[in-house]
Design a protein around this motif. Structure first.
Motif, PDB file in Angstrom:
ATOM      1  N   UNK A 228       0.725  -1.450   0.315  1.00  0.00           N
ATOM      2  CA  UNK A 228       0.084  -0.227  -0.345  1.00  0.00           C
ATOM      3  C   UNK A 228       0.508   1.259   0.036  1.00  0.00           C
ATOM      4  N   UNK A 229       2.179   0.883   0.880  1.00  0.00           N
ATOM      5  CA  UNK A 229       2.992   2.636   0.607  1.00  0.00           C
ATOM      6  C   UNK A 229       3.437   2.406  -0.626  1.00  0.00           C
ATOM      7  N   UNK A 230       3.875   1.322  -1.596  1.00  0.00           N
ATOM      8  CA  UNK A 230       5.056   1.656  -2.835  1.00  0.00           C
ATOM      9  C   UNK A 230       3.991   1.439  -3.861  1.00  0.00           C
ATOM     10  N   UNK A 231       3.579   0.009  -3.638  1.00  0.00           N
ATOM     11  CA  UNK A 231       3.348  -0.788  -4.605  1.00  0.00           C
ATOM     12  C   UNK A 231       1.798  -0.228  -5.310  1.00  0.00           C
ATOM     13  N   UNK A 232       0.981  -0.017  -4.785  1.00  0.00           N
ATOM     14  CA  UNK A 232      -0.212  -0.359  -5.305  1.00  0.00           C
ATOM     15  C   UNK A 232      -0.118   1.642  -5.649  1.00  0.00           C
ATOM     16  N   UNK A 233       0.119   2.541  -5.025  1.00  0.00           N
ATOM     17  CA  UNK A 233       0.679   4.072  -6.118  1.00  0.00           C
ATOM     18  C   UNK A 233       0.784   4.000  -6.784  1.00  0.00           C
ATOM     19  N   UNK A 234       2.401   3.013  -6.930  1.00  0.00           N
ATOM     20  CA  UNK A 234       2.958   3.224  -8.341  1.00  0.00           C
ATOM     21  C   UNK A 234       2.642   2.646  -9.155  1.00  0.00           C
ATOM     22  N   UNK A 235       2.176   1.363  -8.877  1.00  0.00           N
ATOM     23  CA  UNK A 235       1.470   0.804 -10.560  1.00  0.00           C
ATOM     24  C   UNK A 235      -0.154   1.577 -10.833  1.00  0.00           C
ATOM     25  N   UNK A 236      -0.378   2.505 -10.090  1.00  0.00           N
ATOM     26  CA  UNK A 236      -1.701   3.562 -10.435  1.00  0.00           C
ATOM     27  C   UNK A 236      -1.354   4.669 -11.522  1.00  0.00           C
ATOM     28  N   UNK A 237       0.128   5.051 -11.019  1.00  0.00           N
ATOM     29  CA  UNK A 237       1.028   6.463 -11.321  1.00  0.00           C
ATOM     30  C   UNK A 237       1.374   5.594 -12.738  1.00  0.00           C
ATOM     31  N   UNK A 238       1.695   4.646 -12.789  1.00  0.00           N
ATOM     32  CA  UNK A 238       2.587   3.798 -14.055  1.00  0.00           C
ATOM     33  C   UNK A 238       1.141   4.086 -15.242  1.00  0.00           C
ATOM     34  N   UNK A 239       0.570   2.851 -14.848  1.00  0.00           N
ATOM     35  CA  UNK A 239      -0.725   2.791 -15.997  1.00  0.00           C
ATOM     36  C   UNK A 239      -1.325   4.058 -15.738  1.00  0.00           C
ATOM     37  N   UNK A 240      -2.052   5.014 -15.581  1.00  0.00           N
ATOM     38  CA  UNK A 240      -2.409   6.879 -16.040  1.00  0.00           C
ATOM     39  C   UNK A 240      -1.466   7.040 -17.038  1.00  0.00           C
ATOM     40  N   UNK A 241       0.121   6.769 -16.254  1.00  0.00           N
ATOM     41  CA  UNK A 241       1.078   8.057 -17.649  1.00  0.00           C
ATOM     42  C   UNK A 241       1.257   7.047 -18.600  1.00  0.00           C
ATOM     43  N   UNK A 242       1.332   5.649 -18.884  1.00  0.00           N
ATOM     44  CA  UNK A 242       1.153   4.737 -19.454  1.00  0.00           C
ATOM     45  C   UNK A 242       0.198   4.745 -20.660  1.00  0.00           C
ATOM     46  N   UNK A 243      -1.140   5.439 -20.092  1.00  0.00           N
ATOM     47  CA  UNK A 243      -2.164   5.272 -21.548  1.00  0.00           C
ATOM     48  C   UNK A 243      -2.428   6.268 -21.870  1.00  0.00           C
ATOM     49  N   UNK A 244      -1.927   7.968 -21.083  1.00  0.00           N
ATOM     50  CA  UNK A 244      -2.308   9.069 -21.257  1.00  0.00           C
ATOM     51  C   UNK A 244      -0.511   9.397 -22.608  1.00  0.00           C
ATOM     52  N   UNK A 245       0.381   8.383 -22.241  1.00  0.00           N
ATOM     53  CA  UNK A 245       1.714   8.693 -22.876  1.00  0.00           C
ATOM     54  C   UNK A 245       1.145   8.371 -24.318  1.00  0.00           C
ATOM     55  N   UNK A 246       0.671   7.326 -24.312  1.00  0.00           N
ATOM     56  CA  UNK A 246       0.557   6.407 -25.575  1.00  0.00           C
ATOM     57  C   UNK A 246      -0.278   7.108 -26.350  1.00  0.00           C
ATOM     58  N   UNK A 247      -1.275   7.873 -25.998  1.00  0.00           N
ATOM     59  CA  UNK A 247      -2.217   8.548 -26.421  1.00  0.00           C
ATOM     60  C   UNK A 247      -1.942   9.595 -27.401  1.00  0.00           C
ATOM     61  N   UNK A 264       1.464  18.026 -20.956  1.00  0.00           N
ATOM     62  CA  UNK A 264       0.173  16.701 -20.664  1.00  0.00           C
ATOM     63  C   UNK A 264       1.393  15.330 -20.688  1.00  0.00           C
ATOM     64  N   UNK A 265       2.041  15.447 -22.436  1.00  0.00           N
ATOM     65  CA  UNK A 265       2.845  13.902 -22.071  1.00  0.00           C
ATOM     66  C   UNK A 265       4.075  13.906 -21.203  1.00  0.00           C
ATOM     67  N   UNK A 266       4.870  15.442 -20.971  1.00  0.00           N
ATOM     68  CA  UNK A 266       5.695  15.175 -20.427  1.00  0.00           C
ATOM     69  C   UNK A 266       5.377  14.978 -18.446  1.00  0.00           C
ATOM     70  N   UNK A 267       3.576  15.557 -18.522  1.00  0.00           N
ATOM     71  CA  UNK A 267       3.682  15.121 -17.322  1.00  0.00           C
ATOM     72  C   UNK A 267       2.989  13.779 -16.908  1.00  0.00           C
ATOM     73  N   UNK A 268       2.679  12.556 -18.298  1.00  0.00           N
ATOM     74  CA  UNK A 268       2.949  11.651 -18.628  1.00  0.00           C
ATOM     75  C   UNK A 268       3.958  10.582 -18.062  1.00  0.00           C
ATOM     76  N   UNK A 269       5.100  11.278 -18.982  1.00  0.00           N
ATOM     77  CA  UNK A 269       6.037  10.758 -18.333  1.00  0.00           C
ATOM     78  C   UNK A 269       6.752  10.795 -17.379  1.00  0.00           C
ATOM     79  N   UNK A 270       6.573  11.805 -16.612  1.00  0.00           N
ATOM     80  CA  UNK A 270       7.171  11.615 -14.626  1.00  0.00           C
ATOM     81  C   UNK A 270       6.089  10.733 -14.182  1.00  0.00           C
ATOM     82  N   UNK A 271       4.789  10.734 -14.430  1.00  0.00           N
ATOM     83  CA  UNK A 271       4.204   9.335 -13.740  1.00  0.00           C
ATOM     84  C   UNK A 271       4.663   8.041 -14.223  1.00  0.00           C
TER      85      UNK A 271
END
Length: 442
Positions: A228-247, A264-271
């Motif tokens: 809950x401290x790292x994995x779940x927040x990290x997976x959520x950020x990665x998923x949003x960033x990858x989907x937004x970045x791919x689009x 927004x692409x730069x922000x997705x990359x950071x996520x």
């Protein structure tokens, strides 16, 4: 002895005598072979003498803090079972039998539940009753596979040997949460019985500090749950960033009147980068905690570490690096088509940002593979059995050597003389058995 009732004490002269007498009376009434132990944490108001006069055994605990006092008391306890409770007369020490019965039935830890047993008016501040305890207990149940409804009840019983094996570490109020969490993670039999809470009998303020100690409990729960401290927040950020970045890599995205472009692409990359780093930290924490014994080993994490070897991590990181470098080369070619002049950001950044992201993630992957390999190095520790076995082997070798040189009476050396030499003497009481002394020291 079956039971020790441990009470942490710091200036509880107003109530400690009452608590001791209640606990002893309960044990006499139900025929329980037990004692009351006061774990004194430096009282200056005469609590120690009052406790002794009431029939308790008092031990002094130098290390300050609720958890330190309790662990000192648990170590000094003589009973097979231990029931702990505050010495402020807020818990009912005449109602210990339900805890003992559950322990006799095989439970490792028996928690009291004040919300089921009853909280008297004025016994618990509204902030604790309606926010602090319910929220922290809910988080505890969410983060860990526990059904305990009152994580912070101070009246609880347990098998002394089971709790000592856990190696509890915290010295403050968060000790209450650590006991439940570590017991749950270790697969101990944890149960719950209703208990009551009454207003304490002290005229001074309690030692508990609401916000400070509440934060310490919350911090502990988070640190012991990398998921809950790292994995779940990290997976959520990665998923949003990858989907937004791919689009956004192929062009701007419009939602109604809103236009999302390269910013927004730069922000997705950071996520993606931050999320990937958080996932790696979850893996690091799990591996390290399992190796050091803070958390039980997670079979899924161990299987993942066994599959994702150093070599595979280096290969994956290398492939990502090649992709990133390829994208940067393509961006240079794009720049060349512009005669190395000014670029249109909405075009150039669609090449540069994904390429730079892939390059960053590649190095994170390589470094993570190296670090996990370091964490997985097994340390060999010499145990007392190893030391004893080594000493026995050296002694046997010494006997063999002396037997080879001691040819009996005819040769001038008899067996008793040889054995005396092995034992460290030379037959005249002097210490000439160097090899034997070395084996004894070993």
């Amino acid at each position: 002895m079956e039971l020790t009732v441990v009470m942490p004490c710091l200036n509880e002269a107003e109530t400690v005598e009452t608590c001791v007498r209640k606990a002893l009376a309960c044990m006499r009434e139900h025929g329980i072979d037990g004692e009351v132990l006061i774990a004194d944490n430096g009282s200056t108001d005469g609590s120690q003498q009052l406790a002794r006069e009431a029939g308790a055994r008092v031990v002094h605990i130098d290390a300050k803090g609720y958890g330190n006092a309790l662990m000192g008391g648990i170590r000094a306890a003589r009973g097979k079972y231990v029931i702990m409770g505050d010495a402020d007369d807020s818990y009912d020490f005449t109602g210990l039998l339900p805890f003992v019965e559950q322990l006799r039935d095989g439970a490792d830890l028996v928690m009291g539940n004040r919300f089921k047993g009853g909280i008297a008016p004025g016994a618990m501040p509204p902030l604790h009753r309606y926010l602090g305890n319910p929220v922290l207990s809910f988080i505890g149940r969410l983060f860990f596979p526990s059904a305990i409804g009152d994580f912070h009840c101070g009246l609880r019983g347990f098998r002394r040997d089971s709790i000592l094996k856990l190696g509890l570490q915290t010295g403050g109020m968060e000790f209450a949460s650590e006991m439940v969490v570590r017991s749950t993670l270790s697969g101990l039999d944890v149960r719950e019985v209703p208990t009551t809470l009454s207003p304490d009998g002290r005229t001074r303020p309690p030692h508990l500090r609401s916000w400070r100690d509440g934060w310490r409990h919350l911090r502990f729960l988070m640190l012991y749950s990398p998921r809950w401290l790292f994995l779940i927040p990290g997976m959520i950020l990665m998923t949003i960033g990858l989907v937004a970045g791919a689009a956004l890599t192929f062009g701007p995205v419009y939602i109604g009147k809103l236009a999302f472009d390269v910013d927004t692409l730069v922000g997705a990359s950071a996520m993606v980068v931050i999320g990937f780093q958080a996932v790696l930290f979850a893996l690091f924490t799990k591996v390290y905690a399992a190796e050091e014994g803070f958390l039980p080993e997670d079979r899924r994490v161990r299987k993942l570490v066994d599959i994702v070897t150093l070599e595979k991590g280096l290969i994956v990181g290398g492939l990502l690096a090649v992709c990133g470098l390829g994208g940067l080369v393509a961006s240079l070619v794009h720049w060349q088509t512009r005669s190395f002049g000014p670029l249109i950001p909405s075009e150039s950044l669609r090449l540069v940002v994904p390429s730079a992201t892939a390059l960053i993630v590649s190095f994170q992957t390589i470094f993570a593979a190296l670090f996990i390999s370091i964490l997985g190095i097994r340390r060999t520790k010499e145990t007392s059995i190893d030391v004893a076995a080594s000493a026995a082997e050296e002694a046997a070798e010494a006997v063999t050597r002396e037997d080879a040189t001691g040819v009996g009476v005819d040769g001038g050396v008899d067996e008793s003389t040889a054995m005396e030499k092995v034992a460290g003497g030379d037959g005249n009481g002097s210490d000439s058995g160097t090899g034997s002394r070395e084996s004894t020291k070993a």
